[in-house]
Design an enzyme around this catalytic site. Structure first.
Site, PDB file in Angstrom:
ATOM      1  N   LYS A  15      12.933 112.891  50.299  1.00 43.39           N
ATOM      2  CA  LYS A  15      11.941 111.944  50.689  1.00 43.39           C
ATOM      3  C   LYS A  15      12.395 110.471  50.451  1.00 43.39           C
ATOM      4  CE  LYS A  15       9.015 113.500  47.139  1.00 43.39           C
ATOM      5  NZ  LYS A  15       9.876 114.513  46.725  1.00 43.39           N
ATOM      6  N   ARG A  91       0.410 113.073  44.850  1.00 40.66           N
ATOM      7  CA  ARG A  91       1.089 114.211  44.483  1.00 40.66           C
ATOM      8  C   ARG A  91       0.219 115.157  44.044  1.00 40.66           C
ATOM      9  NH1 ARG A  91       6.299 111.816  43.581  1.00 40.66           N
ATOM     10  NH2 ARG A  91       7.264 112.955  41.790  1.00 40.66           N
ATOM     11  N   ARG A 131      22.838 114.314  41.927  1.00 38.64           N
ATOM     12  CA  ARG A 131      22.338 113.088  42.375  1.00 38.64           C
ATOM     13  C   ARG A 131      22.451 111.863  41.421  1.00 38.64           C
ATOM     14  NH1 ARG A 131      16.103 112.919  44.397  1.00 38.64           N
ATOM     15  NH2 ARG A 131      15.364 113.049  42.218  1.00 38.64           N
ATOM     16  N   ARG A 164      19.430 109.605  37.034  1.00 45.77           N
ATOM     17  CA  ARG A 164      18.307 109.603  36.421  1.00 45.77           C
ATOM     18  C   ARG A 164      18.102 110.637  35.362  1.00 45.77           C
ATOM     19  NH1 ARG A 164      13.824 110.098  41.566  1.00 45.77           N
ATOM     20  NH2 ARG A 164      12.982 111.118  39.918  1.00 45.77           N
ATOM     21  N   ARG A 175      10.080 119.894  37.012  1.00 50.76           N
ATOM     22  CA  ARG A 175       9.413 119.197  38.102  1.00 50.76           C
ATOM     23  C   ARG A 175       9.334 120.065  39.275  1.00 50.76           C
ATOM     24  NH1 ARG A 175      13.910 114.739  38.653  1.00 50.76           N
ATOM     25  NH2 ARG A 175      12.627 114.139  40.652  1.00 50.76           N
TER      26      ARG A 175
END
Ligand code: AMP
Length: 222
Positions: A15, A91, A131, A164, A175
């Site tokens: 996203k 969300r 990531r 992160r 998640r």
């Protein structure tokens, strides 16, 4: 009139990366990432940040009212005649309802399209485990698939790259669970409103092109 477009998809679906690619092509579009806004609030130690911290650390969702408040504030102070590209919001069904209420009560906007980034789950897990993100501009890299030119340094702004806190394995799995339980139902919410556009999220270039083509064409799934 706020023209709201939404990027929907599982964690790691791209996203943020797709939004960045779109804004490169259409610099007048406003990218709104609630995740980035909450991380900034957390870093600067604001009331919202303190409230959000406990949820974000576990990979859980921050309460709907808190998130809606920061989004509403962002829209109120921003230009009215712009395209807003939402990434990571709404969300939950409740957030979608709150957003629709806010837009219709203010009479200033509407959700015109919702792009669903579709990516296989194995690809998502692989993407998220490597990531790394720029602390200053939010640019996203990957340790193996898309490394920066210089290790630990952002190609775009020279900022520091970090992983992160919620990209560790345990939180990533949580998640996903949260997405399945609380976010996936938004797909039918927006399909029923005839604004859903499924997009192949495997490559950023393909997703960006598909979205720009869809914006130029009629609304709804083809
Ligand atoms: P993201 O950067 O979009 O992956 O968001 C990171 C974290 O911020 C999420 O795991 C949530 O804890 C929180 N968050 C971001 N956007 C929302 C939202 N719309 N509603 C609730 N929590 C959110």
């Amino acid at each position: 009139m706020w023209d709201v477009m939404i990027l929907l998809g599982a964690p790691g679906a791209g996203k943020g990366t797709t939004a960045a690619g779109l804004v490169e092509e259409r610099p007048d579009w406003k990218h709104v990432s609630t995740g980035n806004m909450l991380r900034e609030a957390l870093q600067s130690g604001t009331q919202v940040g303190l409230e959000a911290k406990q949820y974000m650390e576990k990979g859980e969702l921050v309460p709907d009212a808190v998130v809606m408040k920061i989004v509403a504030e962002h829209l109120r102070v921003g230009p009215k005649d712009a395209v807003y590209l939402f990434d990571g919001f709404p969300r939950t069904d409740e957030q979608a309802v709150l957003l629709d209420q806010f837009l219709s009560e203010s009479g200033e906007g509407r959700v015109s399209r919702v792009f669903l980034l579709e990516v296989a789950k194995e690809v998502l897990v692989e993407r998220m485990s490597g990531r790394i993100v720029c602390r200053d501009c939010g640019a996203v890299y990957h340790l193996t698939n898309m490394p920066p030119k210089q290790e630990g340094v952002c190609d775009s702004c020279g900022g520091e790259l970090y992983q992160r806190a919620d990209d560790n394995r345990e939180t990533v799995l949580n998640r996903f669970e949260v997405y399945e339980k609380q976010t996936a139902s938004l797909i039918s919410y927006y399909r029923e409103r005839d604004v859903l556009v499924p997009v192949d999220g495997l490559s950023k270039a393909v997703a960006v092109k598909a979205i720009l083509d869809a914006v130029a064409g009629p609304v709804g799934e083809s």
